[in-house]
Design a protein around this motif. Structure first.
Motif, short mmCIF file in Angstrom:
data_model
loop_
_atom_site.label_atom_id
_atom_site.label_comp_id
_atom_site.label_asym_id
_atom_site.label_seq_id
_atom_site.Cartn_x
_atom_site.Cartn_y
_atom_site.Cartn_z
N LEU A 318 30.25 19.77 5.71
CA LEU A 318 31.64 19.35 5.53
C LEU A 318 31.68 18.31 4.43
N SER A 319 32.32 18.64 3.33
CA SER A 319 32.38 17.71 2.21
C SER A 319 33.53 18.06 1.29
N ASP A 320 34.19 17.03 0.80
CA ASP A 320 35.24 17.21 -0.20
C ASP A 320 34.76 16.85 -1.60
N ASN A 321 33.56 16.24 -1.69
CA ASN A 321 33.12 15.74 -2.99
C ASN A 321 31.73 16.20 -3.43
N TYR A 322 31.11 17.13 -2.67
CA TYR A 322 29.78 17.60 -3.08
C TYR A 322 29.87 18.48 -4.31
N PHE A 323 30.73 19.49 -4.30
CA PHE A 323 30.88 20.37 -5.45
C PHE A 323 31.31 19.61 -6.71
N PRO A 324 32.30 18.70 -6.63
CA PRO A 324 32.66 17.93 -7.84
C PRO A 324 31.50 17.14 -8.42
N THR A 325 30.59 16.69 -7.53
CA THR A 325 29.43 15.93 -8.02
C THR A 325 28.52 16.83 -8.84
N LEU A 326 28.41 18.10 -8.46
CA LEU A 326 27.58 19.03 -9.24
C LEU A 326 28.13 19.25 -10.63
N ALA A 327 29.41 18.99 -10.82
CA ALA A 327 30.04 19.19 -12.13
C ALA A 327 29.87 17.99 -13.06
N ARG A 328 29.32 16.89 -12.56
CA ARG A 328 29.12 15.71 -13.39
C ARG A 328 28.09 16.00 -14.49
N LYS A 329 28.26 15.36 -15.64
CA LYS A 329 27.35 15.58 -16.76
C LYS A 329 25.96 15.04 -16.50
N ASN A 330 25.85 14.05 -15.61
CA ASN A 330 24.52 13.46 -15.35
C ASN A 330 23.86 14.05 -14.10
N VAL A 331 24.36 15.21 -13.64
CA VAL A 331 23.81 15.85 -12.44
C VAL A 331 23.34 17.26 -12.76
N THR A 332 22.15 17.61 -12.27
CA THR A 332 21.59 18.96 -12.45
C THR A 332 21.22 19.54 -11.09
N LEU A 333 21.57 20.81 -10.89
CA LEU A 333 21.15 21.52 -9.69
C LEU A 333 19.97 22.41 -10.05
N GLU A 334 18.83 22.11 -9.48
CA GLU A 334 17.59 22.85 -9.77
C GLU A 334 17.27 23.77 -8.59
N THR A 335 17.18 25.06 -8.86
CA THR A 335 16.89 26.03 -7.79
C THR A 335 15.50 26.65 -7.93
N GLY A 336 14.75 26.23 -8.94
CA GLY A 336 13.39 26.72 -9.11
C GLY A 336 12.44 26.14 -8.06
N HIS A 337 11.34 26.82 -7.84
CA HIS A 337 10.36 26.39 -6.84
C HIS A 337 9.56 25.19 -7.35
N ILE A 338 9.45 24.15 -6.52
CA ILE A 338 8.66 22.97 -6.88
C ILE A 338 7.18 23.33 -6.76
N GLU A 339 6.47 23.25 -7.88
CA GLU A 339 5.04 23.57 -7.87
C GLU A 339 4.22 22.41 -7.32
N ARG A 340 4.55 21.21 -7.79
CA ARG A 340 3.80 20.04 -7.34
C ARG A 340 4.53 18.77 -7.78
N ILE A 341 4.09 17.67 -7.18
CA ILE A 341 4.58 16.36 -7.57
C ILE A 341 3.44 15.61 -8.24
#
Length: 570
Positions: A318-341
């Motif tokens: 439940l959120s009214d501001n999650y999607f708008p945050t993804l639209a910010r210029k300083n935000v990236t949504l990464e869906t690739g698999h994390i290989e390592r840290i």
């Protein structure tokens, strides 16, 4: 089997420091509810063991930015201690914790609690018919008086909950990172986020609350998403002061409001049982409409955040501001698999991105109930062994476990909800557990003992029926993994029906469900103790409630499309 001294109904003092009628593990919502139930029935010879330094449980542990409840505040509270003064429809963590502190103060629970007391192990003594619970004292000053001790009790209650022990992801190199790393349930508020390069691993309910709060502070924020979630409008608003006054001075109005929101939450369960239901379609459509409205003309991003599994399979956000945050210029949504840290950051597809802070919004070890406490029942049988035979945690009605006499769990296996307030379940469980405690203490008052253990056949039968129902729900859909189920797909956390279904189930205690040994066992026999329940739902049928749902949908649409038309409530 028991000492010949009559049971003294008195608070535990210095001389009886290691003896109690009842031991409750945990001082969160469940433990507090159990304790209040005992006090209301004039039982004072109990102790609450709490590993942290205060009341509140998950609402004390989770204090990350944006932390709040996704259940209406007027429903996420005890029925016997309703708060008329919630400032928002959805209360934040600090307000919920303040409420719990107020309840603890009213009932003087501090007299019965031992903070900084971690339970390492608990064992049932077959001969004495008592639990021996090993406690490690964590507080520096308290530990000077004794770092460890064992407390005996006639009954043991687990109120440790499901959202208790943080789960770190199994990513190679997790311990190599030289920057700042913290789990959402262990937030460090002394760390300055301003201008930092931040990674958030996870995109569930916790991340959806954190991300909008910290994105404006970060120089850049990357969200590492494994699978997308259905996100529904939250529509949170402040509660107008005149409304709060009405709730305070006209309690029937508050009761009516609480019943209405309970009705609404109950009817949403149809989305889990039938993906073609009106409610499932409504949630799905509203989620997609909000996504496209808040992320306009971004089909590539739409594809990334649209689930390929049915509504309810995972927790609905439940959120009214999650999607708008993804639209910010300083935000990236990464869906690739994390290989390592690495020491400096995170590697995806052989490309390293450097960060100052990594936030682990990766949830809890939910399917390992009571972890890391070691529990041993009859004949020294361990809880891990009991559940290994069934390939996952299970309990009769989510409360009692085979081979564990005089034991009760709150928020145990298959009692979690995806649609309503868990407190409604907890109150029913506390009442049910009290009925068992009462029988055990009646025996104690006669200088005798009584052991109450659920019959394995009854545990098996109940769980088989429940799992058969769960197989047809969206929880079991193969396209998503969730904290509701084990890696093998067994649903160990969620209840298979509505809250009202569960409350009715626990409105009576059928003694024929148990193996009884000791004082009073013959008299109890096949009797049934009627416990009743607190009826909070309204008399309005759920079909009629569909009209109200439609009205809420229209109102929600107006609120999102034309917020300036709504009054500014303070």
């Amino acid at each position: 089997m028991a000492d010949n001294k009559r049971y003294p109904q008195a608070e535990i003092g210095n001389k009886t420091f290691t003896q109690a009628a009842v031991v409750i593990i945990g001082a969160g919502i469940s433990g507090m509810c159990t304790a209040i139930n005992l006090l209301n029935n004039n039982i004072h010879n109990f102790v609450i063991l709490e590993k942290s330094g205060g009341f509140g449980g998950t609402w004390r542990d989770n204090k990350y930015p944006g932390c709040c409840c996704d259940i209406y505040a007027h429903l996420y509270s005890y029925s016997f201690e309703q708060n008329p003064d919630w400032t928002r429809l959805y209360a934040g963590q600090e307000e919920i914790l303040k409420y719990l502190h107020g309840v603890a103060e009213k009932y003087k629970l501090a007299r019965y609690i031992r903070f900084n007391s971690s339970v390492e192990e608990t064992r049932w003594d077959d001969a004495a018919r008592k639990w021996n619970t090993a406690v490690t004292v964590a507080g520096a000053k308290d530990s000077e008086f004794g770092e460890q001790y064992t407390i005996t009790s006639d009954f043991l209650v687990s109120a440790v909950g499901q959202l208790n022990f943080p789960q770190n992801p199994s990513i190679p190199g997790l311990d190599d990172f030289k920057g700042k790393m913290m789990h959402s349930a262990r937030w460090d508020w002394s760390y300055d986020l301003k201008g930092k390069r931040i990674a958030v691993i996870g995109n569930g309910a916790t991340a959806a609350q954190i991300v909008p709060e910290i994105a404006p502070e970060a120089s850049h924020l990357t969200i590492y998403q494994r699978t997308p979630n259905w996100v529904a409008p939250r529509l949170d608003i402040p509660v107008w002061k005149p409304v709060r006054a009405m709730f305070k001075y006209l309690p029937p109005v508050r009761w009516r409001f609480r019943a209405t929101i309970m009705d609404f939450r109950e009817v949403t369960y149809s989305a889990v049982t039938n993906q073609e239901s009106t409610m499932a379609n409504f949630i799905r459509n509203e989620s997609l409409k909000m996504m496209k409205r808040q992320l306009p003309n971004q089909p590539e991003l739409w594809e990334k955040v649209t689930p390929d599994y049915p509504v309810g399979c995972k927790r609905i956000l439940l959120s009214d501001n999650y999607f708008p945050t993804l639209a910010r210029k300083n935000v990236t949504l990464e869906t690739g698999h994390i290989e390592r840290i690495t020491e400096k950051g995170i590697v995806v597809d052989s490309v390293e991105t450097e960060y100052d802070l990594i936030v682990l919004a990766t949830g809890f070890r939910t399917v390992e109930f009571m972890h890391p406490i070691k529990v041993y029942g009859t004949n020294g049988r361990s809880l891990s062994d009991i559940w290994s035979k069934t390939q996952g945690a299970r309990a009769l009605y989510g409360v009692t476990v085979e081979s564990l006499p005089n034991f009760g769990m709150l928020y145990g296996p298959n009692t979690n909800l995806g649609h309503n307030s868990i407190i409604l379940m907890i109150e029913a469980q506390a009442r049910y557990i009290y009925a068992m405690i009462s029988a055990v203490l009646r025996a104690r008052q006669q200088g005798q003992s009584l052991a109450i253990t659920p019959k394995p056949s009854r545990v098996e039968g109940f769980n088989a029926e429940m799992q058969e129902v769960l197989k047809s729900t969206s929880f079991a859909h193969p396209n998503c993994s969730s904290w509701y189920k084990t890696e093998e797909g067994l649903i160990t956390n969620n209840w298979s029906g509505t809250v009202v279904d569960y409350q009715k189930l626990l409105s009576k205690l059928d003694w024929n469900d148990f193996d009884l040994a000791g004082y009073g066992s013959t008299n109890l026999g096949a009797k049934t103790t009627h416990l009743g329940r607190v009826r909070e739902e309204s008399m309005v049928g759920y079909k009629t409630l569909g009209v109200a749902v439609s009205v809420l949908a229209v109102a929600g649409g107006i609120a999102m499309k034309a917020p300036h038309l709504l009054p500014r409530w303070k």
